[in-house]
Design a protein around this motif. Structure first.
Motif, PDB file in Angstrom:
ATOM      1  N   GLN A 101       4.927  10.683   6.015  1.00 34.66           N
ATOM      2  CA  GLN A 101       6.400  10.562   6.732  1.00 34.66           C
ATOM      3  C   GLN A 101       6.536  12.769   5.996  1.00 34.66           C
ATOM      4  OE1 GLN A 101       8.816  10.095   8.439  1.00 34.66           O
ATOM      5  NE2 GLN A 101       9.267  12.126   8.102  1.00 34.66           N
TER       6      GLN A 101
ATOM      7  N   ARG B 144      14.597  10.495   5.703  1.00 30.23           N
ATOM      8  CA  ARG B 144      13.784  10.608   6.286  1.00 30.23           C
ATOM      9  C   ARG B 144      14.334  10.530   7.800  1.00 30.23           C
ATOM     10  NH1 ARG B 144       9.989   5.031   6.767  1.00 30.23           N
ATOM     11  NH2 ARG B 144       8.681   6.359   7.806  1.00 30.23           N
TER      12      ARG B 144
ATOM     13  N   LEU C 176      12.444  11.853  11.021  1.00 29.08           N
ATOM     14  CA  LEU C 176      12.397  11.127  12.802  1.00 29.08           C
ATOM     15  C   LEU C 176      13.448  11.473  13.249  1.00 29.08           C
ATOM     16  CD1 LEU C 176      12.224   7.638  10.817  1.00 29.08           C
ATOM     17  CD2 LEU C 176      10.402   9.223  11.968  1.00 29.08           C
TER      18      LEU C 176
ATOM     19  N   GLU D  17      11.368  14.792  15.095  1.00 24.27           N
ATOM     20  CA  GLU D  17      10.553  14.774  15.094  1.00 24.27           C
ATOM     21  C   GLU D  17      10.324  13.879  17.401  1.00 24.27           C
ATOM     22  OE1 GLU D  17       6.268  13.975  13.822  1.00 24.27           O
ATOM     23  OE2 GLU D  17       7.388  12.877  12.866  1.00 24.27           O
ATOM     24  N   GLU D  18      11.450  12.458  17.597  1.00 26.51           N
ATOM     25  CA  GLU D  18      11.752  12.673  18.518  1.00 26.51           C
ATOM     26  C   GLU D  18      12.823  12.910  19.470  1.00 26.51           C
ATOM     27  OE1 GLU D  18      13.683   8.622  17.182  1.00 26.51           O
ATOM     28  OE2 GLU D  18      12.089   7.981  16.838  1.00 26.51           O
TER      29      GLU D  18
END
Length: 411
Positions: free
Chosen positions: A58, A236, A240, A243-244
């Motif tokens: 990560q 986090r 995430l 990144e999406e």
């Protein structure tokens, strides 16, 4: 007429490329703007490549500096009473130890003389001697200490941490993208850094890539956990989402710096990580030859300990800290000493990021140092000191041509 600013050759911040500067210098975008989301997501993916990390690792990018990145690692992994190991190679290892003590941990330092580094065997022996203090929680080490220019080999330390059930944490502030680090291959857990050094960015971003094992260690944290802003578990979901390519929010990111980050990481990957690291190695080798001609001895006591991202150089006889001001008067900014034990006996020069792609900048630096030494009464030959940089300039010019020929032959 505006006076030209000095060439910035300290060990961070560093000169940045025109592409990075252009990405930075736009009107501030919203953290929800499509272009910002795309830049953030692409930067996080690029970090895995530059860190040589696995797909499940990560990445984190948070507004702050290298010290914040260190605090995040300490806060997320260590609880009061935890025994931890610190491989100490200088000022920033001392800082890690102070952070760990403030966290309530019980750090065991494995140290060496200034300019040296503990061997893997020494660390192993001290762990055996203090085995009753275990089970050890984590091993912390500084890949390149900015105060001494000492570089360690992280691979055996990561392996040693695995043997003892520890997570391994490496401070890569002065190393990332300038020194080889194989996070997945070495099974390391945390590699942290800041933007303003070998990544070739402006200051203001704390970055790290964290293994699944380290994330699990955060989830099993026995204490109250880290401060809210430092908490991986709060950040986090944001990482995430970006990144999406989805908007998200916890605390407003430094949006212009994210644009610069995406541009800078793209430049590294366009060149190729191995090629970028090799460029740092060639530049460092040429500069070491120049320093030798100028009778400037390095602080690292053995060649294999000398970093490729900066030079820490002892003043020769009859020269003192006024040399730094003399060099500045010749248009180049270098840094004084930082390690308290030898602070007044040496100076430091950064050569990382964009600067290593510009032999003319390295040449200006050597020339300014050489002329300043002559001004200070040393009998030096600036032209002879510049010869290794002339050779480097030829290598750098030949390399792109060779890549073009290879690409043409394969098409």
């Amino acid at each position: 007429m505006t006076e030209r600013p000095p060439l910035l050759m300290i060990p961070g911040p560093v000169e940045v490329s025109p592409g990075v500067l252009a990405a930075l210098s736009v009107a501030p975008p919203s953290h929800n703007a499509p272009a910002l989301i795309e830049a953030f997501g692409s930067a996080l993916a690029a970090m895995r490549q530059i860190w040589s990390a696995g797909p499940a690792a990560q990445p984190f990018v948070v507004a702050g500096g290298g010290t914040l990145a260190m605090e995040m690692a300490v806060g997320n992994l260590v609880a009061p009473g935890d025994p931890v190991v610190v491989v100490n190679t200088g000022y920033f290892s001392d800082r890690l130890t102070e952070m760990l003590r403030r966290q309530g941990a019980v750090p065991l330092e494995v140290s060496a003389e200034v300019g040296d580094a503990p061997t893997e065997q020494k660390v192993r022996e001290i762990l055996f001697t203090h085995r009753r203090a275990g089970p050890w929680r984590a091993l912390f080490a500084t890949h390149v200490d900015t105060s001494t220019g000492v570089r360690i080999d992280p691979e055996p330390l990561a392996r040693l941490a695995r043997e003892h059930g520890m997570v391994s944490v490496f401070d890569g502030v002065c190393a990332t993208a300038g020194e080889r680090f194989d996070m997945a291959g070495w099974d390391a857990d945390v590699y942290l850094t800041a933007g303003q050094k070998a990544l070739g960015l402006p200051p203001g971003l704390a970055m790290m890539v964290v293994s699944e094992r380290a994330l699990a260690a955060r989830a099993s944290h026995r204490g109250r956990g880290p401060a809210l802003y430092l908490d991986w578990e709060r950040w986090r979901p944001v990482m995430l989402a970006y990144e999406e390519r989805r908007p998200s929010y916890f605390s407003t990111p430094a949006t212009n710096l994210i644009l610069a980050l995406a541009a800078g990481l793209r430049e590294i990957l366009d060149e190729g990580l191995a090629a970028r690291i090799a460029r740092h190695e060639r530049a460092a080798a040429a500069l070491r030859q120049a320093w030798d001609v100028l009778d400037l001895a390095p602080v690292p006591v053995r060649p294999e300990l000398a970093a490729n991202t900066l030079s820490a150089l002892l003043f020769p006889a009859g020269v003192d800290g006024s040399l730094v001001a003399r060099v500045l008067a010749h248009g180049v900014m270098v840094a004084g000493g930082l390690h308290p034990a030898i602070k007044d006996s040496y100076f430091r020069i950064g050569h990382m990021g964009y600067a290593v792609s510009r032999p003319d900048l390295l040449r200006r630096t050597v020339e300014a140092v050489a002329v300043s030494l002559r001004d200070a009464g040393r009998a030096v030959d600036p032209r002879r000191a510049l010869a290794p940089l002339d050779a480097l300039e030829g290598q750098q010019t030949a390399a792109p041509a060779a890549r073009r020929r290879a690409a043409k032959s394969s098409s």
